[in-house]
Design a protein around this motif. Sequence first.
Motif, mmCIF file in Angstrom:
data_model
loop_
_atom_site.group_PDB
_atom_site.id
_atom_site.type_symbol
_atom_site.label_atom_id
_atom_site.label_comp_id
_atom_site.label_asym_id
_atom_site.label_seq_id
_atom_site.Cartn_x
_atom_site.Cartn_y
_atom_site.Cartn_z
ATOM 1 N N HIS A 48 1.655 -1.733 0.680
ATOM 2 C CA HIS A 48 1.081 -2.831 -0.101
ATOM 3 C C HIS A 48 0.106 -2.293 -1.156
ATOM 4 O O HIS A 48 -0.301 -1.144 -1.117
ATOM 5 C CB HIS A 48 0.332 -3.800 0.826
ATOM 6 N N GLN B 70 -0.731 -7.526 -1.694
ATOM 7 C CA GLN B 70 0.591 -7.726 -2.262
ATOM 8 C C GLN B 70 1.513 -6.697 -1.662
ATOM 9 O O GLN B 70 1.258 -5.498 -1.772
ATOM 10 C CB GLN B 70 0.544 -7.494 -3.770
ATOM 11 N N MET B 71 2.552 -7.166 -1.051
ATOM 12 C CA MET B 71 3.487 -6.221 -0.466
ATOM 13 C C MET B 71 4.300 -5.567 -1.574
ATOM 14 O O MET B 71 4.704 -6.239 -2.526
ATOM 15 C CB MET B 71 4.419 -6.951 0.509
ATOM 16 N N THR B 72 4.554 -4.276 -1.444
ATOM 17 C CA THR B 72 5.267 -3.591 -2.522
ATOM 18 C C THR B 72 6.510 -2.872 -2.030
ATOM 19 O O THR B 72 7.304 -2.398 -2.824
ATOM 20 C CB THR B 72 4.368 -2.547 -3.201
#
Lengths: 225, 222
Positions: free
Chosen positions: B150, B207-209
């Motif tokens: 994230h 925020q997940m990436t």
Amino acid sequence: MVDAVPLDSPFAGAAACPWWHMRLAADVATLWAMLETGLTDRATQGRNLDELVLAVARERSRPAFGALFGHFAPRMKSYLMRLGTDAGQAEELVQEVMLLVWNRAETFDPAQASASTWVFTIARNKRIDVIRRERRPEFDPNDPALVPQAAEAADRAIEAGQETARLRAAIGALPEEQAELLRLAYFDDKPHSVISAERGIPLGTVKSRLRLALDRLRRLLREPV
Amino acid sequence: MIEPKYHPGEEILLDYADGSLAEPAALVVATHLTFCPWCRRQVAELEAIGGALLEDEAPEPLSPECLSAMMARLDQGSCPEPEAARPLRLPSIDLLGVPQPLRSYLDAPLSALDWRPVARGMEEVDLGLGRAPVRARLLRLRAGAVVPRHTHCGLEMNLVLAGGYHDQRGSYRLGDLVVDDDSVDHRPVAERGNGCVCLNVTDAPLQMTGGIRRFITQRLRW
């Protein structure tokens, strides 16, 4: 043992002692006259601020407290007003801070911090408490979990009492733009990005000027006299 | 005792010393101070600078009644708070291992808190501090647990309270305070032996990436 507390002791109950009220009125009149003539500031210079706090701690000395009030109250009022507090509330807060100075004088340790630094931290915390309605999280020096300082060599190079005077001289010698940013950082509750936008100075410059100022003052604190 | 290797940095210490740091972040910094003599010294120096600046302030004249009001208050509140009158709040013996000031924010030992699962191998206790979107919580990672990759929209502060974890930049142990911003895209992994307990403050949702999660996040936005 009703008579154990002498009448003129600061610990004598006010209600049982009309003489105490007369003294109070006399105190106020004398101190006010001193304030008006700027005498307290001169008295303060003659007598070290640290000693005044110690006199309050040891003897509950009202004249010493009055001199501290005369010195710190107008400066704190100015500090609080810069931070957006109105004049009335600033005076109210100043009184609360000075009441803590009176009540906690015993906890003042001149080896740890100068009187000015001690009062600054009390004022800072009181403002967080009253204006922001938040708690001020602080470490506890007596916490069993506290990791102690490794070596005695890490002791301060200069005594806390001399610190304030040396720092003031050093702040006075800073380039004006650095001193100004330093004051803004301490006395305006604004993030660096807002200072940058308001002053039209790039954020990187704000940060680097502030860092230069802090580095210089830090070096001074670590240099032997 | 080993001193921490990761510190909050000068800007955050200055915000803590001048009083502008909000309570959740100040709690993380102050708890780090319990572990870190080096940062304690920095803060003491920054406070000394505050004292000198206060000394330099141009005095603002007081109203005529301020002094008499002060002396009257002194008379009312002149007794130092007696020790016995203060509420005696002894921490439970299980709480003693938790450093201050975090301890004063907890009402039960770590093991008895209301841990809620958030992801595989990961649980949290929300401390209910600060205003949304700021969140202060305790995180517990099972040994070897992996936090999905994230990044951060804002700032994240993470203080290791027990065990440790690592990501591609380093490994973090007791007392280390790691500050991450949106430039950091990482996948923390808890220590194999003990797992990890952290005090964590974020000022924006993560925020997940990674892989499928990035896909989901993007789909949700569209």
